[in-house]
Design an enzyme around this catalytic site. Structure first.
Site, PDB file in Angstrom:
ATOM      1  N   GLY A   1       0.842  -1.195   0.000  1.00 38.43           N
ATOM      2  CA  GLY A   1       0.000   0.000   0.000  1.00 38.43           C
ATOM      3  C   GLY A   1       0.877   1.245   0.000  1.00 38.43           C
ATOM      4  O   GLY A   1       2.050   1.220  -0.391  1.00 38.43           O
ATOM      5  N   GLY A   2       0.319   2.327   0.524  1.00 43.17           N
ATOM      6  CA  GLY A   2       1.045   3.596   0.562  1.00 43.17           C
ATOM      7  C   GLY A   2       2.354   3.504   1.328  1.00 43.17           C
ATOM      8  O   GLY A   2       3.247   4.338   1.155  1.00 43.17           O
TER       9      GLY A   2
ATOM     10  N   GLY B   1      25.243  11.493 -29.737  1.00 46.14           N
ATOM     11  CA  GLY B   1      24.717  12.128 -28.525  1.00 46.14           C
ATOM     12  C   GLY B   1      25.227  11.420 -27.282  1.00 46.14           C
ATOM     13  O   GLY B   1      25.461  12.049 -26.242  1.00 46.14           O
ATOM     14  N   ALA B   2      25.407  10.108 -27.394  1.00 50.05           N
ATOM     15  CA  ALA B   2      25.853   9.349 -26.231  1.00 50.05           C
ATOM     16  C   ALA B   2      27.259   9.784 -25.805  1.00 50.05           C
ATOM     17  O   ALA B   2      27.598   9.745 -24.618  1.00 50.05           O
ATOM     18  CB  ALA B   2      25.820   7.852 -26.540  1.00 50.05           C
TER      19      ALA B   2
END
Ligand code: HXC
Length: 510
Positions: free
Chosen positions: A169-170, A404-405
């Site tokens: 859960g939370g 770009g790498a």
């Protein structure tokens, strides 16, 4: 007087028994240690100072006033790991399933506040049935208080979560906001909604282990950073990790004694990169050969294996390593590897840990799956993380560094301090074949001409010297002397100071 002293001991003994021997036995029968046994193993012997042992909850609904166990299901305090201070909380599943009441949360908040004030890491051992159902919204408020402290402490003191039972859960969101999450195989799980709800809502049939076990979170979701066989191994590994880390963001990492020659020459590195540019080799070999005593603490070993992240020491000082792994997907950058490395780089930068980048990257992974899932934004995370990092940054390009790498992987243009390349490296917009096919499209039907152009492109660009001529590479170094060169570079950067322009905070592409 004697009676009072005796009463204290009786009360202590009662608190130490948690939910009672029967529940302790049940915990052991599942292969789990108790909250206190875990604290004992985590900390140096005899160093634990416990707080709030006698705290009890204040709930009077559902007959809870008759069930008020001392300590309220969490053991809190501080102690040392190899002599260095850490704060710790350890949820006690034998007490009301380790569920979180308002007072249970208050105990956790208290040690988090102390950790922040005194500048020491927080280690949380999670083993809990979640919100104390009898307390309702008071429990939720308690969680909220813990969450807010996780946020305030982020980047101030290291926060480590160890999941040693249920975490659902939370409740998962407190560990999720800490720096590292470790899980124990087969006895821990984390999920936002459990198998029953999943079945009702989506009609999927899945076990708790499949949905949120250690394997799922270290291999598929990357929620967790490491999985261990049992409680003992997990706690020993947390001790090992803490040894690499500074206590807070104002102090340097500890310097450990080392017995390894800083100038150690590794002749075998001269032949690490194979003749054939497409043949893989194991980048971990380089990491191990660079590290003091070959000691490497890997983070997220089982996720996005095309990039390696973890800690080594050079001259006894902690260094974060980010390295492309040519053995997996040729070391390509993709969504998962960019996210993994970005978070690691940001951790290092928060805590003043210098970063060593070992680069062999053919570019970004093409494909609809990558584009549809946002490789642009996720790739930008790593670019952003490197560019904003002001810690010392040393980069070694071993082979390919394309497009770009090349820029992303701690290039000079992102304020890396020292950029080395091995003679085997190729720094270019792309590989020779791809480049030739674009530049010489007219010759596409003529394989001989294409081969000629490819050779010409390789001659001109498939080397480190074009970048070195421009000063983008500071020096082309012999592979065998990499340890010495990198260690000297970091030594020269020890008093580096670099400021960012004033801002409230940046807006990293999340
Ligand atoms: C109060 C709890 C409890 C809880 C367990 N117990 N969870 N008491 N509040 N949340 C108690 C049980 O009554 C039992 O008490 C003891 O702990 C051990 O539980 P068992 O069920 O016997 O153990 P086990 O079979 O191992 O099952 C563990 C479990 C199960 C899977 C965690 O207990 C369970 O499903 N609990 C409820 C989980 C849940 O729904 N929690 C709320 C989630 S919502 P005795 O006296 O018999 O030993 C949530 C929101 C957080 O957490 C939001 C944050 C923002």
């Amino acid at each position: 007087m004697k009676d009072i002293l005796q009463e204290l001991e009786t009360r202590r003994a009662d608190a130490r028994l948690g939910g009672g021997q029967k529940r302790i036995d049940a915990q052991h029968a599942r292969g789990k240690l108790t909250a206190r046994e875990r604290v004992e193993l985590l900390l140096d012997e005899g160093s634990f100072e416990e707080y709030d042992m006698f705290v009890t909850h204040r709930c009077t609904d559902f007959g809870m006033e008759k069930n008020r166990p001392a300590g309220d299901g969490v053991v809190t305090g501080w102690g040392t790991i190899n002599g260095r201070m850490v704060y710790v909380f350890s949820q006690d599943f034998t007490v009301l399933g380790g569920s979180v009441s308002a007072t249970h949360a208050m105990k956790i908040c208290k040690i988090m506040d102390m950790a922040m004030q005194n500048g020491a890491p927080v280690i949380g051992i999670n083993d809990s049935g979640g919100a104390r159902i009898q307390e309702g919204v008071d429990s939720l408020a308690g969680y909220g208080e813990v969450f807010q402290r996780n946020i305030m402490a982020s980047g101030v003191v290291p926060q480590i979560s160890v999941i040693m039972g249920p975490c659902a859960g939370g409740a998962v969101y407190s560990p999720a906001m800490t720096d590292f999450i470790f899980m124990v195989k087969d006895s821990s799980y984390m999920f936002v909604t459990g198998p029953d709800v999943v079945k009702t809502v989506t009609n999927e049939q899945v076990t708790a282990e499949e949905l949120g076990g250690a394997s799922t979170h270290t291999k598929k979701s990357s929620v967790a950073d490491g999985a261990f066989e049992n409680d003992v191994e997990a706690l020993a590994e947390v001790r090992r990790l803490v040894d690499f880390l500074p206590l807070n963001n104002r102090q340097p990492s500890p310097t450990r004694p080392f017995f390894d020659d800083v100038g150690r020459v590794e002749d075998s590195l001269d032949t690490l990169v194979p003749e054939n540019a497409n043949t893989p080799y194991d980048m971990k070999e380089l990491i191990l050969k660079l590290a003091d005593e070959g000691d490497f603490y890997e983070i997220q070993e089982d996720f996005a294996k095309n990039i390696i992240t973890g800690f080594i020491r050079l001259e006894g000082q902690t260094v974060g390593v980010v390295a492309n792994q040519p053995m997996v997907l040729a070391g390509v950058l993709d969504i998962d590897s960019a996210r993994k490395a970005a978070r690691f780089v940001r951790f290092c930068d928060c805590f003043g840990i210098p970063i060593l980048s070992l680069v062999d990257v053919p570019g970004f992974l093409p494909g609809t799956s990558q584009e549809y899932n946002g490789v642009i934004k996720h790739g930008a995370k790593l670019l952003f993380a490197y560019g904003e990092a002001t810690v010392p940054k040393v980069t070694v390009i071993t082979r390919k560094s394309y497009g770009g790498a090349y820029v992303v992987m701690a290039s000079k243009h992102l304020r890396a301090d020292v950029n080395y390349a091995w003679p085997t490296s190729e720094i270019a917009v792309m590989g020779a074949k791809g480049a030739t096919e674009i530049i010489h499209r007219a010759d596409a039907g003529n394989p001989e001409k294409i081969a000629e152009h490819t050779a010409e492109y390789e001659d001109r660009f498939a080397n480190p010297f074009v970048a070195a001529e421009r000063g983008f590479i500071d020096e082309v170094i012999q592979p065998r002397s990499t340890r010495k060169r990198v260690a000297r570079a970091f030594a020269a950067l020890r008093s580096k100071k670099q400021e960012m322009p004033w801002k409230k905070h940046d807006n990293i592409p999340l």
